[in-house]
Motif scaffolding. Structure first.
Motif, PDB file in Angstrom:
ATOM      1  N   ALA A   1       0.832  -1.209   0.000  1.00 16.44           N
ATOM      2  CA  ALA A   1       0.000   0.000   0.000  1.00 16.44           C
ATOM      3  C   ALA A   1       0.864   1.255   0.000  1.00 16.44           C
ATOM      4  O   ALA A   1       0.624   2.198  -0.775  1.00 16.44           O
ATOM      5  CB  ALA A   1      -0.921  -0.013   1.226  1.00 16.44           C
ATOM      6  N   ILE A   2       1.886   1.276   0.850  1.00 21.38           N
ATOM      7  CA  ILE A   2       2.800   2.427   0.894  1.00 21.38           C
ATOM      8  C   ILE A   2       3.530   2.579  -0.439  1.00 21.38           C
ATOM      9  O   ILE A   2       3.686   3.692  -0.958  1.00 21.38           O
ATOM     10  CB  ILE A   2       3.817   2.255   2.036  1.00 21.38           C
ATOM     11  N   GLY A   3       3.955   1.466  -1.002  1.00 21.38           N
ATOM     12  CA  GLY A   3       4.680   1.507  -2.265  1.00 21.38           C
ATOM     13  C   GLY A   3       3.835   2.047  -3.403  1.00 21.38           C
ATOM     14  O   GLY A   3       4.318   2.840  -4.226  1.00 21.38           O
ATOM     15  N   ILE A   4       2.578   1.632  -3.478  1.00 23.15           N
ATOM     16  CA  ILE A   4       1.699   2.102  -4.550  1.00 23.15           C
ATOM     17  C   ILE A   4       1.510   3.610  -4.471  1.00 23.15           C
ATOM     18  O   ILE A   4       1.613   4.329  -5.481  1.00 23.15           O
ATOM     19  CB  ILE A   4       0.338   1.372  -4.480  1.00 23.15           C
ATOM     20  N   VAL A   5       1.225   4.108  -3.270  1.00 20.81           N
ATOM     21  CA  VAL A   5       1.040   5.556  -3.100  1.00 20.81           C
ATOM     22  C   VAL A   5       2.330   6.308  -3.444  1.00 20.81           C
ATOM     23  O   VAL A   5       2.298   7.335  -4.136  1.00 20.81           O
ATOM     24  CB  VAL A   5       0.606   5.875  -1.657  1.00 20.81           C
ATOM     25  N   SER A   6       3.459   5.803  -2.970  1.00 21.27           N
ATOM     26  CA  SER A   6       4.743   6.476  -3.207  1.00 21.27           C
ATOM     27  C   SER A   6       5.110   6.499  -4.683  1.00 21.27           C
ATOM     28  O   SER A   6       5.555   7.527  -5.211  1.00 21.27           O
ATOM     29  CB  SER A   6       5.849   5.773  -2.409  1.00 21.27           C
ATOM     30  N   VAL A   7       4.928   5.375  -5.357  1.00 23.69           N
ATOM     31  CA  VAL A   7       5.280   5.283  -6.774  1.00 23.69           C
ATOM     32  C   VAL A   7       4.372   6.170  -7.615  1.00 23.69           C
ATOM     33  O   VAL A   7       4.846   6.910  -8.496  1.00 23.69           O
ATOM     34  CB  VAL A   7       5.217   3.817  -7.243  1.00 23.69           C
ATOM     35  N   LEU A   8       3.076   6.117  -7.359  1.00 26.18           N
ATOM     36  CA  LEU A   8       2.155   6.952  -8.135  1.00 26.18           C
ATOM     37  C   LEU A   8       2.423   8.433  -7.895  1.00 26.18           C
ATOM     38  O   LEU A   8       2.390   9.241  -8.836  1.00 26.18           O
ATOM     39  CB  LEU A   8       0.705   6.605  -7.777  1.00 26.18           C
ATOM     40  N   GLY A   9       2.701   8.798  -6.650  1.00 24.06           N
ATOM     41  CA  GLY A   9       3.012  10.198  -6.357  1.00 24.06           C
ATOM     42  C   GLY A   9       4.301  10.648  -7.033  1.00 24.06           C
ATOM     43  O   GLY A   9       4.384  11.768  -7.551  1.00 24.06           O
ATOM     44  N   SER A  10       5.291   9.779  -7.062  1.00 22.07           N
ATOM     45  CA  SER A  10       6.565  10.110  -7.702  1.00 22.07           C
ATOM     46  C   SER A  10       6.412  10.281  -9.208  1.00 22.07           C
ATOM     47  O   SER A  10       6.963  11.216  -9.807  1.00 22.07           O
ATOM     48  CB  SER A  10       7.599   9.021  -7.396  1.00 22.07           C
ATOM     49  N   LEU A  11       5.672   9.372  -9.823  1.00 23.43           N
ATOM     50  CA  LEU A  11       5.456   9.467 -11.268  1.00 23.43           C
ATOM     51  C   LEU A  11       4.632  10.706 -11.628  1.00 23.43           C
ATOM     52  O   LEU A  11       4.885  11.351 -12.655  1.00 23.43           O
ATOM     53  CB  LEU A  11       4.749   8.213 -11.771  1.00 23.43           C
ATOM     54  N   LEU A  12       3.659  11.042 -10.797  1.00 24.34           N
ATOM     55  CA  LEU A  12       2.864  12.242 -11.045  1.00 24.34           C
ATOM     56  C   LEU A  12       3.736  13.490 -10.973  1.00 24.34           C
ATOM     57  O   LEU A  12       3.630  14.391 -11.813  1.00 24.34           O
ATOM     58  CB  LEU A  12       1.724  12.334 -10.030  1.00 24.34           C
ATOM     59  N   ALA A  13       4.622  13.530  -9.975  1.00 21.51           N
ATOM     60  CA  ALA A  13       5.538  14.671  -9.861  1.00 21.51           C
ATOM     61  C   ALA A  13       6.428  14.767 -11.097  1.00 21.51           C
ATOM     62  O   ALA A  13       6.637  15.862 -11.646  1.00 21.51           O
ATOM     63  CB  ALA A  13       6.387  14.533  -8.596  1.00 21.51           C
TER      64      ALA A  13
ATOM     65  N   SER B   1       3.477   8.038 -18.417  1.00 14.54           N
ATOM     66  CA  SER B   1       2.122   7.490 -18.368  1.00 14.54           C
ATOM     67  C   SER B   1       2.188   5.995 -18.113  1.00 14.54           C
ATOM     68  O   SER B   1       3.056   5.299 -18.655  1.00 14.54           O
ATOM     69  CB  SER B   1       1.388   7.754 -19.690  1.00 14.54           C
ATOM     70  N   LEU B   2       1.260   5.499 -17.289  1.00 17.94           N
ATOM     71  CA  LEU B   2       1.188   4.062 -17.031  1.00 17.94           C
ATOM     72  C   LEU B   2       0.668   3.300 -18.239  1.00 17.94           C
ATOM     73  O   LEU B   2       0.726   2.064 -18.266  1.00 17.94           O
ATOM     74  CB  LEU B   2       0.293   3.791 -15.815  1.00 17.94           C
TER      75      LEU B   2
END
Length: 280
Positions: A132-144, A164-165
């Motif tokens: 769960a932590i990894g998903i949030v962190s990865v998505l936030g990093s890619l968005l940035a 883009s995913l």
């Protein structure tokens, strides 16, 4: 006659006692309760997300094109994983090492004598939380990275599409980064079970993650550099993030993650064997 009538009524009616839950379910619930009720774990999880995204954002802000137009923008946007993995390791070590330090492991094993069930429950809880932590962190990093990088020259004009995913290699890097964090956490859990002492377990894990890769930088032999990059857990595992110049990698992305998985499996097996052989 009376006994037969009573037996018949019991058979036909509701059971006198509720069915017991499987041991693994009870153990998972207990481990989850211990994890979520510890304020330190909650702050560690929040810190992992914030620091991972912050470092990734900083990396995307600092690197610019055309000065570094050969950069792998996906891997660049996931730079924060290098720091986030330390928090995930700490979370996993905290699942069991403090119990040895305080003697609470005796209480845990008294409540759950089957050590395989206890270790499996800890692994399940660690895996769920880290995922769960990894998903949030990865998505936030890619968005940035998606928002920042085009302002620093990483545009279609220079051959860079927006992150883009929907892009296969980017999706692989994102999913692989989550798996990477999960494997690092389970590796740390296995070593913590084997070594018991929190400080010793943390030292060994951080040494594997950060010190071994440094040997590749100071090694004078190109052969040994290649071996270190190919077989150490962090160097091999993080190859999953690469989306450009794959032919130049010491090991391909999925085989690299497989190397980390092998390290993790070995740590868990050794930890379990020592858990069974030693007294609490």
């Amino acid at each position: 006659m009376t006994a037969l009538s009573t037996s018949g009524r019991r058979a036909a009616g509701a059971p006198l006692t509720a069915p017991r839950r499987p041991q693994i379910v009870t153990s998972v619930h207990a481990e989850w309760t211990k994890l979520r009720t510890s304020p330190g774990n909650v702050w560690l999880a929040l810190a992992a997300v914030v620091l991972t995204i912050a470092v990734s954002t900083l990396a995307s802000e600092v690197v610019k094109c055309p000065a570094t137009c050969g950069a792998d923008t996906t891997k660049l946007s996931l730079t924060g994983i290098l720091l986030g993995q330390a928090a995930m390791a700490g979370l996993a070590i905290g699942m069991i090492s403090p119990e040895y330090s305080t003697g609470m492991i005796k209480v845990t094993l008294a409540a759950m004598p089957r050590r395989s069930v206890m270790l499996t429950a800890k692994a399940i809880v660690v895996s769920a939380v880290v995922a769960a932590i990894g998903i949030v962190s990865v998505l936030g990093s890619l968005l940035a990275g998606r928002l920042i990088q085009p302002h620093h020259g990483f545009t279609a004009a220079h051959g860079f599409a927006a992150l883009s995913l929907a892009h296969g290699p980017t999706l692989r890097a994102a999913a692989g980064s989550v798996l990477y964090l999960l494997l690092v956490a389970l590796l740390s859990l296995g070593l913590a079970v084997a070594l018991r002492e929190p400080a010793v377990a943390a030292t060994v894990v951080l040494g594997l993650m950060y010190v071994l890769p440094l040997l590749a930088l100071v090694s004078l032999s190109r052969v040994w550099q290649h071996r270190i990059e190919r077989w150490t857990p962090m160097e091999a595992g993080l190859s999953i993030q690469a989306t450009r110049n794959l032919a130049k990698l010491a090991i391909a992305p999925w085989p690299g993650l497989g190397v980390l998985a092998a390290w993790t499996a070995a740590a868990l097996i050794i930890g379990y064997l020592l858990l069974r052989l030693r007294d609490a």
